[in-house]
Design a protein around this motif. Structure first.
Motif, PDB file in Angstrom:
ATOM      1  N   UNK A  13      16.002  -8.992 -11.858  1.00 32.06           N
ATOM      2  CA  UNK A  13      16.239  -7.539 -11.950  1.00 32.06           C
ATOM      3  C   UNK A  13      17.250  -7.230 -13.052  1.00 32.06           C
ATOM      4  N   UNK A  14      18.331  -8.023 -13.122  1.00 34.69           N
ATOM      5  CA  UNK A  14      19.350  -7.710 -14.130  1.00 34.69           C
ATOM      6  C   UNK A  14      18.836  -8.042 -15.535  1.00 34.69           C
ATOM      7  N   UNK A  15      18.034  -9.097 -15.665  1.00 34.87           N
ATOM      8  CA  UNK A  15      17.466  -9.427 -16.986  1.00 34.87           C
ATOM      9  C   UNK A  15      16.557  -8.282 -17.445  1.00 34.87           C
ATOM     10  N   UNK A  16      15.788  -7.726 -16.513  1.00 37.39           N
ATOM     11  CA  UNK A  16      14.896  -6.615 -16.862  1.00 37.39           C
ATOM     12  C   UNK A  16      15.706  -5.433 -17.400  1.00 37.39           C
ATOM     13  N   UNK A  17      16.760  -5.083 -16.657  1.00 38.06           N
ATOM     14  CA  UNK A  17      17.559  -3.919 -17.071  1.00 38.06           C
ATOM     15  C   UNK A  17      18.288  -4.192 -18.386  1.00 38.06           C
ATOM     16  N   UNK A  18      18.810  -5.406 -18.525  1.00 37.45           N
ATOM     17  CA  UNK A  18      19.540  -5.740 -19.766  1.00 37.45           C
ATOM     18  C   UNK A  18      18.626  -5.631 -20.986  1.00 37.45           C
ATOM     19  N   UNK A  19      17.368  -5.960 -20.775  1.00 39.81           N
ATOM     20  CA  UNK A  19      16.402  -5.851 -21.865  1.00 39.81           C
ATOM     21  C   UNK A  19      16.126  -4.417 -22.293  1.00 39.81           C
ATOM     22  N   UNK A  20      16.530  -3.457 -21.468  1.00 38.31           N
ATOM     23  CA  UNK A  20      16.225  -2.042 -21.754  1.00 38.31           C
ATOM     24  C   UNK A  20      17.430  -1.276 -22.276  1.00 38.31           C
ATOM     25  N   UNK A  21      18.617  -1.883 -22.193  1.00 38.51           N
ATOM     26  CA  UNK A  21      19.819  -1.114 -22.547  1.00 38.51           C
ATOM     27  C   UNK A  21      20.548  -1.768 -23.717  1.00 38.51           C
ATOM     28  N   UNK A  22      21.333  -0.936 -24.433  1.00 38.38           N
ATOM     29  CA  UNK A  22      21.999  -1.447 -25.625  1.00 38.38           C
ATOM     30  C   UNK A  22      23.428  -1.873 -25.335  1.00 38.38           C
ATOM     31  N   UNK A  23      24.022  -1.289 -24.297  1.00 40.73           N
ATOM     32  CA  UNK A  23      25.447  -1.487 -24.071  1.00 40.73           C
ATOM     33  C   UNK A  23      25.704  -1.775 -22.591  1.00 40.73           C
ATOM     34  N   UNK A  24      26.732  -2.597 -22.333  1.00 41.11           N
ATOM     35  CA  UNK A  24      27.090  -2.908 -20.953  1.00 41.11           C
ATOM     36  C   UNK A  24      27.761  -1.695 -20.301  1.00 41.11           C
ATOM     37  N   UNK A  25      27.230  -1.216 -19.179  1.00 46.31           N
ATOM     38  CA  UNK A  25      27.911  -0.106 -18.514  1.00 46.31           C
ATOM     39  C   UNK A  25      29.171  -0.611 -17.812  1.00 46.31           C
ATOM     40  N   UNK A  26      30.279   0.066 -18.017  1.00 47.03           N
ATOM     41  CA  UNK A  26      31.539  -0.371 -17.379  1.00 47.03           C
ATOM     42  C   UNK A  26      31.778   0.365 -16.064  1.00 47.03           C
ATOM     43  N   UNK A  27      31.240   1.584 -16.006  1.00 43.26           N
ATOM     44  CA  UNK A  27      31.447   2.410 -14.809  1.00 43.26           C
ATOM     45  C   UNK A  27      30.082   2.714 -14.202  1.00 43.26           C
ATOM     46  N   UNK A  28      29.970   2.526 -12.891  1.00 43.52           N
ATOM     47  CA  UNK A  28      28.724   2.900 -12.215  1.00 43.52           C
ATOM     48  C   UNK A  28      29.013   4.067 -11.285  1.00 43.52           C
ATOM     49  N   UNK A  29      28.067   4.985 -11.242  1.00 45.43           N
ATOM     50  CA  UNK A  29      28.189   6.141 -10.356  1.00 45.43           C
ATOM     51  C   UNK A  29      27.043   6.087  -9.358  1.00 45.43           C
ATOM     52  N   UNK A  30      27.370   6.059  -8.092  1.00 37.61           N
ATOM     53  CA  UNK A  30      26.308   6.188  -7.082  1.00 37.61           C
ATOM     54  C   UNK A  30      26.498   7.552  -6.443  1.00 37.61           C
ATOM     55  N   UNK A  31      25.522   8.410  -6.710  1.00 40.42           N
ATOM     56  CA  UNK A  31      25.698   9.821  -6.400  1.00 40.42           C
ATOM     57  C   UNK A  31      24.999  10.181  -5.102  1.00 40.42           C
TER      58      UNK A  31
END
Ligand code: HPA
Length: 283
Positions: free
Chosen positions: A17-35
């Motif tokens: 799952x993380x490899x899939x997402x990493x392949x789609x994004x350019x930058x590491x997110x430092x903050x996560x928001x669960x709304x």
């Protein structure tokens, strides 16, 4: 029934799952928001966005709760690299606690350092009002549920772990400072979140018991995510948006429509607070 945990398979799923997402994004997110319920519109302000529906991510859970969209939104919020989960997962949807650990562990593998949890909650504290915000200082979880039950993932954290400062004291202070800057400190309190599994709201007798036990707000989310984050070393801050007085405290019947309406009415103030808080975070 005893739950059997296939360690390797679960770890492999997380990595896929993380490899899939990493392949789609350019930058590491430092903050996560669960709304939380109806509080997802903050994510509308995310710039340079990459939206990824949960259903596209291998092994990811599916969001079924009303008002929860079910997408990851990567991008920048007030200049900070973030990922928002618009839509979260709850025990009442039928997930086991271990399944509920998956999304937060995924955030860890992506490199997230700070987790911002928001929720809609019932107000138990008699001195506060609908529309107020509670900065979560601690929680009470008497359901006997832990997302860390089963095989421990040693790569992420220790079997037995400390939860005495699960909600980061410095981040709590930063939220309060943001509230003061915006002149909304009168509507911002600190208190204890009491977890109830739902999906029904509580009985008036349960609310009286919760008050005696030390709960200031009651809700059906957040604790699983906060516990998972504590286990794997993500700093957490939790904010409850008080959408209703808890059962039996006034004449209102509780309903999801009422919660959504209250969130819409007082949402903008909550949104401004969150925005200022995130803007002020020093990474
Ligand atoms: N109880 C539990 N969860 C909630 C409530 C409540 O009164 N309001 C919003 N989420």
């Amino acid at each position: 029934m005893l739950q059997h945990f296939d360690f390797n398979k679960s770890w492999k799923e997380l990595e896929e799952a993380s490899a899939y997402l990493r392949g789609k994004i350019k930058e590491t997110p430092k903050i996560a928001l669960i709304l939380g319920s109806s509080l997802g519109s903050l994510a509308d302000e995310i710039e340079d966005r990459v939206e990824i529906p949960y259903r596209e991510v291998p092994h990811m859970l599916t969001s079924t709760a009303p008002g929860h969209k079910g997408i990851f939104i990567f991008g920048h919020f007030r200049g900070k690299p973030v990922v928002a989960m618009s839509g979260r997962f709850h025990y009442y949807e039928g997930y086991s606690e271990s399944e509920l650990a998956f999304p937060v562990r995924l955030l860890k593998l992506l490199g997230v350092e700070i987790l911002v949890l928001t929720n809609a909650a019932g107000c138990v504290n008699e001195s506060w009002k609908v529309g107020d915000v509670m900065i979560i200082t601690d929680h009470i979880n008497l359901m006997g549920l832990s997302p860390m039950r089963g095989t421990n993932f040693e790569q992420l954290g220790e079997r037995f772990f400390d939860v005495s400062e699960m909600y980061d004291p410095n981040l709590q202070l930063q939220v309060f400072k943001a509230a003061r800057e915006l002149g909304s400190d009168d509507h911002t309190h600190c208190g204890v979140y009491f977890f109830m599994p739902g999906p029904h709201y509580e009985t008036p007798a349960e609310i009286r018991a919760i008050r005696i036990l030390g709960g200031d707000a009651v809700g059906m989310s957040t604790v699983t995510e906060a516990l998972t984050a504590a286990h794997c070393g993500i700093k957490t801050v939790g904010l409850s948006f008080l959408t209703n007085m808890a059962a039996g405290m006034d004449d209102e019947k509780l309903s999801d429509a009422g919660v959504v309406q209250a969130a819409a009415k007082n949402g903008p103030r909550f949104q401004r607070l969150m925005a200022r808080f995130i803007e002020n975070i020093k990474l």
